[in-house]
Design a protein around this motif. Structure first.
Motif, PDB file in Angstrom:
ATOM      1  N   MET A 129       0.821  -1.200   0.000  1.00 34.72           N
ATOM      2  CA  MET A 129       0.000   0.000   0.000  1.00 34.72           C
ATOM      3  C   MET A 129       0.854   1.249   0.000  1.00 34.72           C
ATOM      4  SD  MET A 129      -1.285   0.389   3.923  1.00 34.72           S
ATOM      5  CE  MET A 129      -0.644   1.896   4.564  1.00 34.72           C
ATOM      6  N   ARG A 130       2.049   1.164   0.595  1.00 31.03           N
ATOM      7  CA  ARG A 130       2.813   2.407   0.585  1.00 31.03           C
ATOM      8  C   ARG A 130       3.891   2.333  -0.470  1.00 31.03           C
ATOM      9  NH1 ARG A 130       7.158   1.577   5.134  1.00 31.03           N
ATOM     10  NH2 ARG A 130       6.700  -0.599   5.333  1.00 31.03           N
ATOM     11  N   ASP A 131       3.812   3.268  -1.372  1.00 29.21           N
ATOM     12  CA  ASP A 131       4.859   3.289  -2.380  1.00 29.21           C
ATOM     13  C   ASP A 131       5.923   4.315  -2.005  1.00 29.21           C
ATOM     14  OD1 ASP A 131       2.943   5.151  -2.609  1.00 29.21           O
ATOM     15  OD2 ASP A 131       2.840   5.152  -4.793  1.00 29.21           O
ATOM     16  N   GLU A 132       5.552   5.219  -1.093  1.00 32.50           N
ATOM     17  CA  GLU A 132       6.569   6.169  -0.636  1.00 32.50           C
ATOM     18  C   GLU A 132       7.468   5.499   0.387  1.00 32.50           C
ATOM     19  OE1 GLU A 132       4.076   9.342   0.714  1.00 32.50           O
ATOM     20  OE2 GLU A 132       4.987  10.669  -0.763  1.00 32.50           O
ATOM     21  N   ARG A 133       8.709   5.889   0.382  1.00 33.75           N
ATOM     22  CA  ARG A 133       9.691   5.239   1.247  1.00 33.75           C
ATOM     23  C   ARG A 133       9.805   5.962   2.589  1.00 33.75           C
ATOM     24  NH1 ARG A 133      11.374   0.526  -1.043  1.00 33.75           N
ATOM     25  NH2 ARG A 133       9.125   0.417  -1.077  1.00 33.75           N
ATOM     26  N   THR A 134       9.939   5.176   3.628  1.00 37.39           N
ATOM     27  CA  THR A 134      10.014   5.751   4.967  1.00 37.39           C
ATOM     28  C   THR A 134      11.459   5.904   5.426  1.00 37.39           C
ATOM     29  OG1 THR A 134       7.907   4.743   5.519  1.00 37.39           O
ATOM     30  CG2 THR A 134       9.304   5.399   7.360  1.00 37.39           C
ATOM     31  N   LEU A 135      11.762   7.094   5.933  1.00 33.31           N
ATOM     32  CA  LEU A 135      13.115   7.384   6.421  1.00 33.31           C
ATOM     33  C   LEU A 135      13.123   7.483   7.942  1.00 33.31           C
ATOM     34  CD1 LEU A 135      16.078   8.541   6.140  1.00 33.31           C
ATOM     35  CD2 LEU A 135      15.014  10.791   5.993  1.00 33.31           C
ATOM     36  N   TYR A 136      14.078   6.840   8.563  1.00 31.29           N
ATOM     37  CA  TYR A 136      14.309   7.038  10.002  1.00 31.29           C
ATOM     38  C   TYR A 136      15.700   7.656  10.160  1.00 31.29           C
ATOM     39  CZ  TYR A 136      10.353   4.857  12.391  1.00 31.29           C
ATOM     40  OH  TYR A 136       9.108   4.585  12.904  1.00 31.29           O
ATOM     41  N   ILE A 137      15.747   8.729  10.949  1.00 28.85           N
ATOM     42  CA  ILE A 137      17.061   9.300  11.270  1.00 28.85           C
ATOM     43  C   ILE A 137      17.398   8.890  12.697  1.00 28.85           C
ATOM     44  CG2 ILE A 137      18.401  11.413  11.535  1.00 28.85           C
ATOM     45  CD1 ILE A 137      16.712  12.738   9.450  1.00 28.85           C
ATOM     46  N   THR A 140       9.188  15.418   3.090  1.00 27.75           N
ATOM     47  CA  THR A 140       7.852  14.856   2.897  1.00 27.75           C
ATOM     48  C   THR A 140       7.080  15.694   1.881  1.00 27.75           C
ATOM     49  OG1 THR A 140       7.939  14.290   5.232  1.00 27.75           O
ATOM     50  CG2 THR A 140       5.843  13.932   4.135  1.00 27.75           C
ATOM     51  N   ALA A 141       7.204  17.027   2.042  1.00 26.98           N
ATOM     52  CA  ALA A 141       6.514  17.929   1.118  1.00 26.98           C
ATOM     53  C   ALA A 141       6.983  17.722  -0.315  1.00 26.98           C
ATOM     54  CB  ALA A 141       6.735  19.377   1.556  1.00 26.98           C
ATOM     55  N   GLN A 142       8.248  17.423  -0.473  1.00 26.10           N
ATOM     56  CA  GLN A 142       8.781  17.182  -1.820  1.00 26.10           C
ATOM     57  C   GLN A 142       8.445  15.797  -2.346  1.00 26.10           C
ATOM     58  OE1 GLN A 142      12.980  18.052  -2.392  1.00 26.10           O
ATOM     59  NE2 GLN A 142      12.927  19.355  -0.587  1.00 26.10           N
ATOM     60  N   GLY A 143       7.802  14.993  -1.498  1.00 26.72           N
ATOM     61  CA  GLY A 143       7.414  13.645  -1.923  1.00 26.72           C
ATOM     62  C   GLY A 143       8.558  12.653  -1.966  1.00 26.72           C
ATOM     63  N   LYS A 144       9.668  12.990  -1.285  1.00 26.87           N
ATOM     64  CA  LYS A 144      10.819  12.084  -1.322  1.00 26.87           C
ATOM     65  C   LYS A 144      10.743  11.011  -0.241  1.00 26.87           C
ATOM     66  CE  LYS A 144      14.119  15.182  -3.443  1.00 26.87           C
ATOM     67  NZ  LYS A 144      15.283  16.029  -3.232  1.00 26.87           N
ATOM     68  N   ILE A 145      10.027  11.313   0.839  1.00 25.27           N
ATOM     69  CA  ILE A 145       9.877  10.326   1.911  1.00 25.27           C
ATOM     70  C   ILE A 145       8.420  10.322   2.374  1.00 25.27           C
ATOM     71  CG2 ILE A 145      12.259  10.504   2.729  1.00 25.27           C
ATOM     72  CD1 ILE A 145      11.217  12.338   4.967  1.00 25.27           C
ATOM     73  N   SER A 146       8.025   9.254   3.043  1.00 29.51           N
ATOM     74  CA  SER A 146       6.632   9.155   3.469  1.00 29.51           C
ATOM     75  C   SER A 146       6.409   9.925   4.768  1.00 29.51           C
ATOM     76  CB  SER A 146       6.270   7.696   3.697  1.00 29.51           C
ATOM     77  OG  SER A 146       6.745   7.290   4.961  1.00 29.51           O
ATOM     78  N   ALA A 147       5.143  10.144   5.079  1.00 24.85           N
ATOM     79  CA  ALA A 147       4.789  10.856   6.299  1.00 24.85           C
ATOM     80  C   ALA A 147       5.024   9.985   7.536  1.00 24.85           C
ATOM     81  CB  ALA A 147       3.330  11.302   6.235  1.00 24.85           C
TER      82      ALA A 147
END
Ligand code: UDP
Ligand code: MG
Length: 323
Positions: free
Chosen positions: A1-9, A35-42
């Motif tokens: 379901m999620r195509d956006e990638r999730t980032l953890y720092i 997130t706004a740029q659509g590079k990572i998921s919310a």
């Protein structure tokens, strides 16, 4: 379901109450921006690891989490050192993230390099090393010792990335690879290149510590360097073997010389050279024993298979589910 990638720092913190308010602010802005740029998921998060701090670090982290779910936290049972704290963070984050960036709490690692790292991830790189473009803000001593260390490591045959500390992005796949390395003597800079996969580097200018003081005094730095060498290179042991062989040959020649001297009646020679050689050989022996002992100590630590860290509590909210 999620195509956006999730980032953890992942940010290890030891007595960092002075920098956390600013660090959290900047990292939140960075995540919002990406997130706004659509590079990572919310679902992306900043994960602070409290490494048994003696100050209010954990209270601050828990407060940040309560205020905004973008902040997560891991509280370790006690101080385990930077490398172990980082590992604890990576192993926690890998359950939620597609890519993980590790970063120091003191803002010395330029937050803006995150963009380039995430871009590289999207281009298909599994590991992205942050490499310092300059060390102008470091003291001469720190720069000299650090750069000599990298050169020494190279000379000893250890595969590390020059001027890269622990500021890097790793994909989930790479972190899962890291999880397979069970060693107790952790020197992540040496382990990560061994994982392999497609990798690249991103340059950044290393700044000054934002506030507070370094948690790496000279003693810890030296111990860390020694750990790095003895965990990845057996060359020091080989050097002992070579020195031993040379000394053996020299002593044979000395014996021959002593015999000839005796036979020709010049026996009363060289108290000085005798004393000299006793001290020299004694020194070499002690030194060699020390190096061997260092490796035996490593084996000892590894055979015990002790846990590298224990987690007291995890604060992480994802879509209503709570860890
Ligand atoms: N750190 C840690 N545990 C320790 C020592 C340090 O988690 O026992 C963290 C510290 O909070 C910081 C990072 O490791 O986020 C790097 O430490 P520091 O900036 O003091 O080192 P330096 O930049 O001076 O080498
Ligand atoms: Mg620092």
């Amino acid at each position: 379901m999620r195509d956006e990638r999730t980032l953890y720092i992942v940010v290890p913190c030891y007595n960092e109450e002075a920098v956390l308010p600013e660090t959290s602010k900047r990292l939140r802005e960075k995540l919002q921006d990406l997130t706004a740029q659509g590079k990572i998921s919310a679902r992306s998060r900043v994960l602070f690891v409290n490494d048994g701090s003696k100050d209010r670090t954990w209270e601050i982290i828990a407060g940040l989490h309560a205020e905004d779910p973008v902040f997560s936290g891991v509280d370790l049972s006690r101080n385990r050192g930077h490398q172990n704290a980082l590992l604890a963070g990576l192993m926690t984050a890998v359950n939620f993230a597609d890519m993980i960036i590790s970063m120091d709490a003191d803002l010395q690692d330029d937050v803006n390099a995150v963009d380039a790292m995430v871009d590289a991830y999207h281009e298909g790189f599994e590991v992205v090393y942050g490499v310092r473009s300059s060390r102008t803000t470091d003291t001469f001593f720190k720069r000299f010792t650090a750069e000599s260390f990298y050169k020494l490591m190279k000379a000893l045959g250890v595969d590390i990335v020059f001027n890269h500390a622990d500021y890097r992005l790793m994909s989930r796949c790479a972190v899962e690879g890291l999880a397979e390395f069970g060693e107790v003597n952790l020197f992540l800079r040496g382990i990560v290149p061994q994982i392999g996969y497609k990798w690249t580097t991103v340059e950044y200018a290393r700044g000054e510590r934002f506030a507070g003081e370094s948690k790496y005094p000279l003693k810890k730095m030296l111990a860390f360097a020694l750990d790095g060498i003895t965990s990845f290179s057996v060359k020091p042991m080989r050097m002992i073997l070579n020195v031993g062989a040379i000394v053996f040959v020299v002593s044979l020649i000395m014996l021959l010389w002593a015999l000839i001297a005796k036979l020709t009646g010049h026996a009363d020679s060289g108290w000085t050279s005798l004393m000299g050689s006793i001290w020299l050989i004694g020194g070499i022996q002690l030194l060699s024993l020390g190096v061997v002992g260092e490796y035996i100590g490593k084996i000892y630590a590894e055979t015990k298979h002790r846990p590298r860290y224990l987690i007291r509590e995890v604060l992480n909210t994802q879509d209503g589910e709570k860890e």
